[in-house]
Each structure stands twice: as structure tokens, then as C-alpha cells.
Scaffold this active site. Structure first.
Site, PDB file in Angstrom:
ATOM      1  N   ALA A 370       0.843  -1.346   0.134  1.00 38.34           N
ATOM      2  CA  ALA A 370       0.198   0.309  -0.285  1.00 38.34           C
ATOM      3  C   ALA A 370       1.057   1.354   0.080  1.00 38.34           C
ATOM      4  CB  ALA A 370      -0.775  -0.021   1.474  1.00 38.34           C
ATOM      5  N   THR A 374       1.862   4.324  -3.153  1.00 38.69           N
ATOM      6  CA  THR A 374       1.223   5.600  -3.266  1.00 38.69           C
ATOM      7  C   THR A 374       2.544   7.168  -3.115  1.00 38.69           C
ATOM      8  OG1 THR A 374      -0.613   4.674  -1.224  1.00 38.69           O
ATOM      9  CG2 THR A 374       0.141   6.732  -0.721  1.00 38.69           C
ATOM     10  N   VAL A 379      -1.426  10.775   0.722  1.00 44.31           N
ATOM     11  CA  VAL A 379      -2.168   9.554   1.785  1.00 44.31           C
ATOM     12  C   VAL A 379      -2.244   9.017   1.515  1.00 44.31           C
ATOM     13  CG1 VAL A 379      -3.082   9.728   4.135  1.00 44.31           C
ATOM     14  CG2 VAL A 379      -2.488  11.672   3.362  1.00 44.31           C
ATOM     15  N   CYS A 380      -2.271   7.169   1.147  1.00 43.37           N
ATOM     16  CA  CYS A 380      -2.094   6.350   1.954  1.00 43.37           C
ATOM     17  C   CYS A 380      -4.127   6.202   0.782  1.00 43.37           C
ATOM     18  CB  CYS A 380      -2.027   5.524   2.002  1.00 43.37           C
ATOM     19  SG  CYS A 380      -2.270   3.654   1.622  1.00 43.37           S
ATOM     20  N   GLY A 381      -4.396   6.063  -0.439  1.00 42.39           N
ATOM     21  CA  GLY A 381      -6.000   5.912  -0.078  1.00 42.39           C
ATOM     22  C   GLY A 381      -6.602   4.856  -0.239  1.00 42.39           C
TER      23      GLY A 381
END
Length: 459
Positions: A370, A374, A379-381
Site C-alpha cells: 500500500a 502511494t 496519503v495512502c488512499g
């Protein structure tokens, strides 16, 4: 590039998790892998070795993205049923586009059924007979003892897939010792030494007359690949029910043995039906989910083969009025993608009990994957999390699982022993477990399911 959930290469996601690579670097690693398959004249007389070659080619080009090169005697007669072809060379051209589509140095080499005089480093020799299949280091003298039972594909499917699997583990660094030892299986007698001729089973006498295939993902497609290579005398007398509600996605091309790029967007049932009907089998399809309302009618296939990946439909497998269900499940992470678990219902445990407390949920995303998906200013979506939660799936594990499951089915139709549960760990075969049933297959059960004759020569 940032992949989507529909096109993410599942092997690349596994490499990202195992080796902390970016997605692009993982794909590049796969694109640098090349496979070489080498045969001598012995393949012209062995249906099982021909099945090993075709299986390793089909699995190989989906994992070794740098290409597959085949060295094969010209005009090798075909011993397996394949529409429109009478030479093994022609089938390979159909599978690969061209049997020598890579001139790059081989990352991994498989010798199909013979010992070379000067083997490539870390190469393997694929051994196969009707009921047995596996690999040995090509650098050592073979301990495989041939047998007279060599007229069908099952052992070759297992051995060919094992060869690609072990080579992939070593070439990607997932297991640097994967090509150091002999490893294989007798699909007739799992407790016997697969290298010994005494581990060979009897000549096939009967094959199932009808089957209901539940799920046509990479496992369901592997089931049909195996079925299509079995020696039916009259496949037009075999009825298949194909059930799935989904369509082919680009992500399926790396693991589905029947998938081609032109199939993306097509219903899995239609792709599967086209492939198996071309081999003479009769099909019906159902494009709805398997649920509590699914009930077999008396004139429909009595034996089901299941390749679901969720607990809920598995829980109700014994409620659909099948007389027997063979269920197969695989791991989905880089640590367990190659674990194969088969259940035989009715058996020592019921499906409802086994999956009573299990509730399917979306796979937990791998944190490193993840994060790698990104961007530096993001921000990790949700997209990265969804992709990171996709299961690792491979054609070669699917093929090994299918051969193992069909070993159970064929034993049922040929007076072999019965297992309630099979746990296969091909990375470390000492971890395997085969739970024998206290009961035997009953003649009345087989008669109710229906059986068909075996062709004596597939030329």
C-alpha cells in the site's frame, strides 16, 4: 505506474511484499525472467510428458514474462486431444504464439523427461507418468523409474507445473534452494515414493460422465485444463455445468490457464465453455452466484468441483443436493499462496461445520505494498489499499492443485482409496497431510454419478 484493482499483476504484488519493491520494479523483475523448455525424442511416445510440456509452457509464459523458448523435435506427433492440431509443435505455437518467442538467455531451464549431458545451472528435469509427476535436479542421475501406465496426462500436469513453480521460486529469490532436491507426488498413492514404479497406479478404466464446476477463476480454469487433457473416448458424452457470475479482467491473464488478452471483459462462463466445447465436451452455463437457492436437479451433474475463495458459499456446498463435492482452496499471500487445501464432502467433517465461524472479508492490505503504491505527496488512499489487498494467484499452483484434486476424482472412478482432506505444501512436501477416509467409494455412488470409457490411444 500505479495499477488498478482490475489490472494489477498478482505476481508483481507478491514480489512487492516479499522484496519491498515498487510495482514497476516488480513487473520489471518478471519481464526479465525467461524460461527454456527442452525435449528430446522420448516425448513423442509419452502422453504424460506431452502434458508436462504443454502445462509448463502455458504456466510459464504467464509468470516468466521475458518469454518462453521451446526446443522440440520437428513434427512431433500429438498424443493428446487438441482441436485442429496433429503435432505437439502446432499446439505450442497456439499457446505461445511461437514456440521460440525468446532468444534471451534462460533464467530457468526445464528438461522434459530426459537427462542432458551438460545441464544448465540450477536446471530441473521434469519426470512424469500417468499417476506420478515431479522434478529432480538435472545435474544428478535420475532416480525416476518409468512404468507401463503412461497413457494419460495427470502426472504430467502436476510435474510440468511443479517445474515452473520451483524455477520461479529460485529465479525470484523467494527460495534460493528450490531447485536443489527432487520433489514430486504419486497421485495414486501419496504415501509411496513417487520416484518408484511401485507408486504408479493402475491403467485408467473410467472417467466421470458429468461434473458441475463451481467458480471459473484460476482454479476453475485449471480444472478445465486438466479435464480437457484426460483421455475420454467420447468427450461428447460428458456433460459439464459451468457456474460463475464474473468477467475476465486483465489481472486474470497471469493466472488463468484459459485466458487470452482478447477475453478481457467477456464472461468467464463463455470463455470456459468455448475452450472445453472445442475439445468435444457438452456444456451448460449458469451466470449467477452459488447461494442457498442453488439446487441440483436429478438430471444435472451429481459431482461438483469447487474453487471458491470465500467462506459463505463453501458453507452451503452440501445443501445443493450433490452426491459428492470436491472443494479446493489456496492461500492468497506471498507466504502461503502455494498452500493447497482439498476437502471431500460428505466426509469426516461437514462443510457447514468447517466454515461455521469463518466470515469472508476483504483481504487485509499489505502495508508495504500500500505504501509503495502511494505517491510521495499523497496519503495512502482507498485505491492503494484495495490493490494491496488483492490475493497472490498463480497458474502453476492452480495446475498443481487441479492435478491433485483430479487424482482424488480419478481414484474414485478407478477403485482407489479415498481421502477426506488433503493438505499439500509443495514448497516443503514434508509438511503435507493426507487424511484417509474410514469409508471407501461405493460402486452405487459412482454408478449414480455416471462414468465414461477411456480411449486406449490418443494419437
Amino acid at each position: 505506474m500505479i495499477p488498478s484493482p482490475d489490472n494489477a499483476n498478482r505476481l508483481a504484488l507478491g514480489l512487492m511484499a516479499a522484496r519491498s519493491l515498487s510495482y514497476d520494479d516488480a513487473v520489471e523483475t518478471l519481464e526479465n525472467l525467461t524460461l527454456r523448455l527442452i525435449c528430446d525424442s522420448s516425448i513423442s511416445t509419452s502422453a504424460s510428458l506431452q502434458a508436462a510440456l504443454l502445462t509448463s509452457a502455458n504456466c510459464g509464459f504467464r509468470a516468466f514474462l521475458g518469454g518462453v523458448r521451446v526446443i522440440l523435435p520437428e513434427n512431433t506427433p500429438l498424443l493428446l486431444r487438441w482441436p485442429g492440431q496433429n503435432t505437439l509443435n502446432g499446439v505450442l505455437e497456439e499457446i505461445l504464439g511461437h514456440p521460440e518467442n525468446s532468444s534471451a538467455p534462460a533464467t530457468h531451464t526445464l528438461y522434459i523427461g530426459f537427462t542432458p549431458s551438460d545441464p544448465a545451472p540450477d536446471s530441473l528435469r521434469v519426470n512424469a507418468s500417468g499417476w506420478r509427476g515431479g522434478v529432480e535436479p538435472a545435474s544428478i542421475e535420475s532416480g525416476f523409474h518409468a512404468s507401463d501406465t503412461d497413457g494419460f496426462a495427470l502426472g504430467g500436469i502436476f510435474g510440468g507445473a511443479m517445474g515452473v513453480y520451483r524455477g520461479f521460486l529460485r529465479a525470484t529469490g523467494l527460495s534460493i534452494f528450490a531447485c536443489d532436491t527432487a520433489v514430486g507426488l504419486s497421485l495414486w498413492d501419496q504415501d509411496a515414493d513417487w520416484l518408484s514404479a511401485e507408486a504408479e497406479g493402475p491403467e485408467l478404466r473410467a472417467l466421470p460422465q458429468s461434473l458441475w464446476i463451481l467458480g471459473l477463476g484460476h482454479l476453475g480454469q485449471a480444472f478445465l485444463w486438466t479435464l480437457g487433457l484426460l483421455p475420454y473416448e467420447n468427450p461428447s458424452e460428458c456433460d459439464l455445468m459451468l457456474q460463475d457470475f464474473d468477467v475476465i479482467e486483465e489481472a486474470n491473464l497471469g493466472s488463468g490457464l484459459l485466458c487470452k488478452s482478447a477475453d478481457v471483459g467477456r464472461a468467464k462462463t463463455r470463455v470456459a465453455a468455448d475452450w472445453i466445447e472445442a475439445r468435444g465436451f457438452r456444456t451448460k452455463i449458469t451466470e449467477r452466484r452459488f447461494d442457498e437457492t442453488t439446487k441440483r436437479a436429478s438430471d444435472e451433474p451429481a459431482i461438483a468441483i469447487c474453487g471458491f475463495d470465500k467462506a459463505e458459499p463453501r458453507r452451503i456446498l452440501e445443501d445443493a443436493k450433490f452426491i459428492r463435492v470436491f472443494e479446493c482452496g489456496l492461500g492468497g499471500t506471498v507466504n502461503d499462496f502455494d498452500l493447497i487445501h482439498i476437502h471431500n464432502f460428505p466426509g469426516i467433517n461437514s462443510a457447514s461445520t468447517l466454515w461455521m465461524e469463518r466470515v469472508s472479508s476483504r483481504a487485509s492490505p499489505h502495508a508495504k505494498v500500500a505504501q509503495a503504491l502511494t505517491g510521495p505527496d499523497e496519503v495512502c488512499g482507498a485505491l492503494a489499499i484495495e490493490i494491496a489487498g488483492k490475493s497472490v494467484s498463480t497458474s502453476f499452483v492452480g495446475a498443481m492443485a487441479s492435478a491433485t484434486l483430479f487424482g482424488e476424482i480419478l481414484r474414485a472412478f478407478n477403485r482407489g482409496k479415498r481421502h477426506d482432506e488433503i493438505y499439500l505444501a509443495p514448497r516443503n512436501m514434508s509438511d503435507c497431510d493426507f487424511t484417509k477416509s474410514a469409508a471407501s467409494y461405493q460402486s452405487s455412488e459412482i454408478a449414480l454419478a455416471g462414468y465414461l470409457d477411456v480411449i486406449q490411444s490418443q494419437i
